[in-house]
Scaffold this active site. Structure first.
Site, PDB file in Angstrom:
ATOM      1  N   ASP A 165      -6.748   1.102   0.249  1.00 22.80           N
ATOM      2  CA  ASP A 165      -6.888   1.512   1.645  1.00 22.80           C
ATOM      3  C   ASP A 165      -8.276   1.077   2.126  1.00 22.80           C
ATOM      4  OD1 ASP A 165      -8.677   3.214   0.502  1.00 22.80           O
ATOM      5  OD2 ASP A 165      -7.712   5.051   1.142  1.00 22.80           O
ATOM      6  N   LYS A 183       0.839  -1.200   0.000  1.00 24.58           N
ATOM      7  CA  LYS A 183       0.000   0.000   0.000  1.00 24.58           C
ATOM      8  C   LYS A 183       0.880   1.259   0.000  1.00 24.58           C
ATOM      9  CE  LYS A 183      -2.848   2.651   2.935  1.00 24.58           C
ATOM     10  NZ  LYS A 183      -3.109   2.851   4.324  1.00 24.58           N
TER      11      LYS A 183
END
Ligand code: SF4
Length: 215
Positions: free
Chosen positions: A142, A124
């Site tokens: 997310d 991420k």
């Protein structure tokens, strides 16, 4: 669940573009790549708003990567305390700063492999850097992307890495970066986790969730 129909995906992306525009924007304040990297490390389990409050002073106190590399861990822990998980975050920030200086000439690397070799940097974080700094097509999964992609029927998995790969298959590359930006905005205003405002949502006509809710 089958793959979503390409026409429906296309329509949803068009509506997101119309509503939120095509400009890239980052919710974490930063002036350079290493500041963004540190801000993303701080954002784990913390709101972007809180991170921005902390980094405002932090980036003045530690205004070079060298200052982070040579930081006293206990002092840095105090400086970032309010972002939570401060011990691990301070340790990772110091380690990252040292490795960036020693192995990467003080530059933030560009590839997923190099980025994820840094302490505390997962896919991420690596994708945030790749998208925001280098504009390399990359999908950041997310909490908003995870929740809303499932509601839209775009993905089936609940594992962020699998979601990233599922999204890669259905989203055109020129929307990989924008998708995260748009979905965060949607998730903060309309499709909120607690109470999505489906009746006001500009995607309702194309969202399978809306059908379920209105039946
Ligand atoms: S219609 Fe409802 S569930 Fe679907 S994206 Fe909009 S707010 Fe979210």
């Amino acid at each position: 669940m089958e793959k979503p129909q390409p026409e429906r995906v296309k329509k949803i992306l068009e509506l997101l573009d119309q509503e939120y525009g095509m400009e890239y924007r980052c919710y974490l304040n930063h002036e350079n790549a290493w500041q963004l990297l540190i801000a993303v490390i701080l954002s784990a389990q913390c709101t972007d708003a809180r991170v921005n409050i902390v980094t405002k002073d932090l980036f003045q106190k530690y205004d070079t990567l060298e200052k982070f590399a040579n930081a006293d861990q206990a002092e840095l822990e105090k400086d970032i305390h309010s972002t939570g998980f401060f011990r691990m975050k301070a340790k990772n920030i110091i380690s990252c700063a040292r490795v960036l200086i020693e192995r990467f000439n003080g530059e933030v690397p560009r590839t997923i492999e190099e980025l994820t070799s840094l302490a505390g940097v997962g896919r991420k974080t690596a994708n945030v850097i790749r998208g925001n700094i280098y504009h390399d097509p990359s999908i950041v999964v997310d909490t908003h992307v995870k929740r809303i992609s499932r509601k839209l029927g775009f993905v089936q998995s609940s594992d962020p890495e699998k979601i990233e790969y599922e999204l890669m298959e259905i989203l055109p590359k020129d929307h990989w970066i924008l998708y995260n930006i748009h979905i965060i905005t949607l998730g903060r205003t309309i499709c909120t986790a607690r109470k999505p405002k489906c009746k006001e949502c500009f995607l309702r006509e194309y969202c399978p969730q809306e059908e379920i809710l209105s039946n």
